[in-house]
Design a protein around this motif. Structure first.
Motif, PDB file in Angstrom:
ATOM      1  N   PHE A  60      -3.753 105.671  28.289  1.00 18.17           N
ATOM      2  CA  PHE A  60      -3.711 106.527  27.097  1.00 18.17           C
ATOM      3  C   PHE A  60      -2.388 107.261  27.164  1.00 18.17           C
ATOM      4  N   ARG A  63     -10.885  99.440  24.171  1.00 12.93           N
ATOM      5  CA  ARG A  63     -10.376  98.120  24.555  1.00 12.93           C
ATOM      6  C   ARG A  63      -9.438  98.250  25.730  1.00 12.93           C
ATOM      7  N   PRO A  64      -9.584  97.399  26.730  1.00 13.63           N
ATOM      8  CA  PRO A  64      -8.668  97.476  27.863  1.00 13.63           C
ATOM      9  C   PRO A  64      -7.286  96.965  27.465  1.00 13.63           C
ATOM     10  N   ASP A  65      -6.257  97.492  28.151  1.00 14.09           N
ATOM     11  CA  ASP A  65      -4.913  96.980  27.917  1.00 14.09           C
ATOM     12  C   ASP A  65      -4.711  95.676  28.663  1.00 14.09           C
ATOM     13  N   ALA A  66      -5.408  95.527  29.768  1.00 15.47           N
ATOM     14  CA  ALA A  66      -5.302  94.293  30.536  1.00 15.47           C
ATOM     15  C   ALA A  66      -6.588  94.108  31.319  1.00 15.47           C
ATOM     16  N   GLY A  67      -6.810  92.881  31.762  1.00 11.19           N
ATOM     17  CA  GLY A  67      -7.982  92.615  32.577  1.00 11.19           C
ATOM     18  C   GLY A  67      -9.105  92.023  31.768  1.00 11.19           C
ATOM     19  N   GLY A  68     -10.121  91.512  32.446  1.00  9.90           N
ATOM     20  CA  GLY A  68     -11.192  90.836  31.742  1.00  9.90           C
ATOM     21  C   GLY A  68     -12.556  91.176  32.293  1.00  9.90           C
ATOM     22  N   ILE A  69     -13.562  90.848  31.491  1.00 10.61           N
ATOM     23  CA  ILE A  69     -14.950  91.085  31.881  1.00 10.61           C
ATOM     24  C   ILE A  69     -15.651  89.734  31.802  1.00 10.61           C
ATOM     25  N   LYS A  73      -6.385 100.466  31.611  1.00 10.91           N
ATOM     26  CA  LYS A  73      -6.344 101.149  30.323  1.00 10.91           C
ATOM     27  C   LYS A  73      -5.428 102.362  30.417  1.00 10.91           C
TER      28      LYS A  73
END
Lengths: 362, 522
Positions: B17, B58-64, B15
């Motif tokens: 900013f 919200r993440p910019d990349a990656g997953g849960i 993430k």
């Protein structure tokens, strides 16, 4: 649908958001204009540009903006202190009543005495009308939004009562007061035009308010009290006393507006003396960001729109009310843009979307 | 690092900013029945990661993923329905509602609430984790510690499979921490995954099975707790270069240290200053509300150059005592003198003039968020910055720049305070209080939630103030902090001071006993 807070953003976002709001307003207003059978671009030209294309038009715009300058800055002063005065309408009206009372009681007074006295009476009238809600707020924490708002129709009924009763025009019998003595006529600010000294007073009041709010210790205290009352109190700022004073000053300034309107334009008290200037003042203050310069610019813009609306209705045969639609939409759009600047709308729950592998986010 | 039975998994979460990368491809997993600690200083990216898990960012990349199934978490509601529960640092309770209503509020949809059934379920849930709060009490009457317990009950109410605790001990007393740890232990046994976010090494070492260390947004280490020393964790967390002498580091992160280095000096300072006017004299200071004494005849003296601590379990009158001291609450009876001046009947401004400085517990409530850093810094001294009726912007700017440099505040003078991090906000408040050269500073929880750097900075500033001859009254629930700073510690119980110990006498056991209302142990 829900709102999600955005992260930090660059400086250009705010002005761009306002510009987008103005464009959206233009697009949305085009629809009823089209429905009324007029050509939108031509109508917008007449709304916004025509009034400012001639010197006479400028004078008319400034004349129309004058009461809005008073009510706008009145509301801004109170809002800055965190006192939600929605009662500028009533305070404006009672200011006008007070001025009329003086003018009718002392009709023969000469201008050097009559004009200051008329303004003083207006200010005192507005202040008196603002006192009860402010006192209830201070003593018992009764919501001023409700009390100030509810006193508006009371002031209007009072005006109507006076005009139907003791102040009914003695010569015509209409529900207008007698014409004031000529000593109360505000001299023209620009010779040969209808622009009167009320505008000068309004500009001076706005300038003083601007300096007070931004450049003095009191102004910083007022903003602190308005935005974070607990922190302000902890810093030794007498929050309630400041609010009380701002509420009264706000009322007095709105009352000055009433005085300016009866002495400068109508020269008598009429039922339609206010034309919702107090309510529009809330729009002016809010759109102007509660700043003195903002209030000035927005008041002039709305003056422009309002003069333009008369022009449009005469020339293009569309209802005058479209001008009010324009300014109401403008307020909605700008406020929406300001919220959208801070929050992002998430329309719906995403449908079982696969986990974004990379570069997914907003 | 993923394990065979990972319940909740974060994979390469990133993430940004603007130009700040809050999380840089972070991967963390929690298995059922496992307590994973997420360790890192403030600003390491823990909060952002938690907000991503809870759908607030919200993440910019990656997953849960949960149980191997990819999850999309767009809101706290999504997180809850996926079985993720969270207790945040800032409470989200409706103060005007009861405990039951608050817990039920998040669980029910529209429609009629069966109050009795809800009450029973809430009571049962509270019993399960050993929380003893009357379910019909209004949240507004609860102490901070009690409110947090309600938050935990609320999270557990949603049959969650993974519970995230974000700095849960920040507001707890030692006793509450013990109770919380016992609860976590029980949750672990029932197969719940727990993600314990903290910057307190000792707690992490005690409660977790595995530790994940974040530093500047990056995952810098993952260790099995039983196989790692706290020293190594501290080094990881602070970065190798920042490694301070072991004693300091340990003290800063809340580890028990051998006798505090300041302690021996205390009596000397006391002797040399007793002849002077005390910085603070409280005589039978009392606050009554609804016929009850919330603050009960508190008598206390703080000498110049002395630090006196007020210890106690949350809700024993600390907040109200602070309000009395600050002048935001009217004293019912008793007397208060600051530097020889009777300020019992003075308002806030009068107390400031007498030389009182304050650092309040509620940081956000002590600044005006929309005003700039420089305006907040001069808020209490505006008359000093007025020239010919107008405020002197140049002088205010210069004043702010001096303080920003001296207190190492990461901000520009014109920035709105709302844009500052918690640590920087505290530095602004500290700068404002200390710039006035107070004769007496009262500080409530001055380091709560701060990272090690800020923690040490605040302490060094407080010590400097003390050495300059000011008195310091410290209201804190962090006993290690108390021992590091105080000469004497008074214990408050139900609004009364039940005893005062010198720092040498103040062992955890003694303080603990006194905090439950026993008189001074021999």
């Amino acid at each position: 649908m829900r709102l999600v807070l955005r992260g930090r953003q660059p400086r250009w976002v705010a002005p761009v958001a306002v510009l987008a709001a103005v464009l959206a307003t233009v697009v949305l207003t085009a629809i009823p204009i089209r429905l009324a059978g007029a050509n939108p671009p031509a109508a917008f030209h007449r709304y916004l540009v025509t009034p400012l294309s001639t010197t006479a038009g400028w004078y008319e715009v400034m004349l129309t903006a004058t009461p809005l300058l008073f009510t706008g800055i009145a509301v801004a002063i109170a809002f800055r202190a965190g006192y939600w005065n929605i009662g500028a309408e009533g305070q404006f009206l009672f200011g006008a009543v007070a001025t009329t009372g003086v003018a009718l009681a002392l009709p023969g007074l000469a201008a050097p005495l009559a004009v200051p006295l008329g303004f003083l009476a207006g200010a005192v009238g507005g202040l008196v009308w603002a006192t009860l809600p402010a006192w209830l707020k201070k003593r018992a924490d009764i919501d001023e939004v409700v009390t100030t708002l509810l006193l508006n129709p009371v002031a209007l009924l009072l005006v109507q009562g006076l005009l139907n009763g003791p102040w009914r025009n003695s010569s015509s019998g209409f529900t207008d007061s007698d014409r004031f003595g000529h000593g109360y006529d505000l001299p023209a600010l620009i010779p040969g035009t209808r622009v009167h000294w009320g505008l000068g007073v309004a500009v001076v009041v706005i300038a003083i308010a601007g300096i007070l709010l931004t450049r003095t210790a009191t102004g910083i205290r007022i903003r602190a009290a308005g935005q974070a009352p607990r922190a302000a109190a902890l810093s030794g700022i007498p929050v309630n006393r400041l609010r009380w004073r701002c509420a009264l000053v706000s009322g007095a300034v709105a009352g000055l507006g009433g005085a300016s309107q009866v002495m400068g334009v109508q020269h008598q008290l009429t039922q339609g003396i206010s034309n919702s200037y107090g309510y529009t003042g809330v729009i002016v203050a809010t759109l102007g960001g509660l700043s003195a310069l903002g209030v000035f610019l927005v008041a002039v813009l709305l003056g422009d729109l309002s003069v333009g609306a008369q022009n449009v209705s005469l020339v293009l045969q569309v209802p005058t009310q479209l001008g009010a639609v324009f300014s109401a939409l403008l307020m909605l759009m700008v406020l929406s843009a300001m919220s959208l600047r801070r929050y992002r709308v998430q329309w719906s729950r995403p449908r079982g979307r696969r986990t974004p592998a990379s570069g997914g986010g907003s | 690092m993923s394990r065979p039975h990972a319940l909740l998994e974060l994979n390469g979460v990133t993430k940004r900013f603007g130009d700040l990368t809050a999380n840089d491809s972070v991967s963390v997993s929690v298995a059922a029945g496992e307590v994973v600690a997420l360790l890192g200083e403030n600003g390491a990216g823990k909060s952002t990661l938690m907000k991503i898990l809870y759908g607030l960012v919200r993440p910019d990349a990656g997953g849960i993923s949960m149980n191997g199934q990819p999850l999309h978490i767009g809101s706290p509601r999504d997180a809850m329905s996926a079985g993720i529960g969270m207790v945040t640092q800032e409470f989200s309770l409706v103060e005007t509602m009861t405990v039951t209503e608050n817990v039920a509020l998040s669980a029910v949809g529209l429609g009629i609430v069966d109050t009795r059934a809800a009450r029973q379920r809430v009571t049962a849930a509270m019993e399960r984790i050993g929380v003893d709060i009357e379910p019909d009490r209004l949240v507004s009457t609860l102490s901070l510690g009690e409110r947090q317990r309600v938050e935990i009950v609320k999270a557990l109410f949603h049959d969650c499979r993974v519970l995230i605790l974000d700095e849960p001990t920040a507001v707890l007393t030692p006793q509450d921490v013990r109770a919380l740890f016992a609860t976590i232990d029980r949750l672990r046994q029932t197969g719940l995954g727990v993600l314990f976010v903290s910057h307190k090494l000792r707690e992490v070492a005690e409660i977790s099975d595995r530790v994940v260390v974040l530093r500047r947004g990056q995952l810098v280490g993952e260790r099995v707790t039983s196989e790692v020393g706290v020293g190594e964790l501290a080094a990881l967390m602070m970065g190798v270069k920042a490694a301070a002498p072991v004693g300091d580091t340990a003290a800063a992160v809340g580890l028990p240290t051998e006798a505090s280095p300041d302690a021996p000096a205390a009596p000397d300072r006391g002797e040399s200053t007793t002849a002077q006017t005390p910085a603070l004299v409280l005589t039978e200071l009392t606050l009554e509300r609804h016929g009850r004494s919330i603050v009960d005849a508190v008598t206390l003296t703080v000498q110049r150059g002395e630090v006196v601590g007020i210890a106690g379990i949350t809700g024993n009158g600390q907040t109200e005592l602070m309000e009395l001291l600050c002048g935001t609450e009217q004293t019912t009876s008793g007397r208060m003198e600051v530097d020889g001046v009777d300020v019992t009947r003075s308002d806030v401004a009068g107390r400031l003039a007498a030389g009182l400085g304050r650092l309040t517990e509620d940081r956000r409530g002590s600044v005006v968020p929309q005003l700039s850093v420089e305006e907040n810094l001069v808020l209490e001294d505006l008359p000093t910055y007025v020239r010919r009726g107008l405020v002197d912007r140049t002088a205010i700017r210069a004043h702010a720049e001096r303080l920003i440099a001296r207190f190492d505040i990461v901000a520009t003078p014109a920035a709105a305070v709302s844009t500052l991090s918690g640590g920087n906000m505290q530095k602004v408040l500290l700068a404002r209080a200390l710039a006035r050269r107070p004769r007496l500073l009262v500080a409530a929880q001055p380091t709560r939630g701060l990272d090690i750097g800020a923690y040490q900075f605040v302490h060094s500033q407080l010590k400097e103030l003390r050495d300059s001859g000011a008195g310091l009254l410290l209201i804190s629930e962090d006993l290690d902090e108390m021992r590091a700073l105080c000469d004497r510690i008074a214990v408050l119980f139900r609004g009364r001071i039940v005893g005062t110990l010198t720092v040498e006498e103040a062992t955890s056991e003694r303080l603990g006993v006194m905090m439950t209302g026993e008189a001074v142990p021999a």
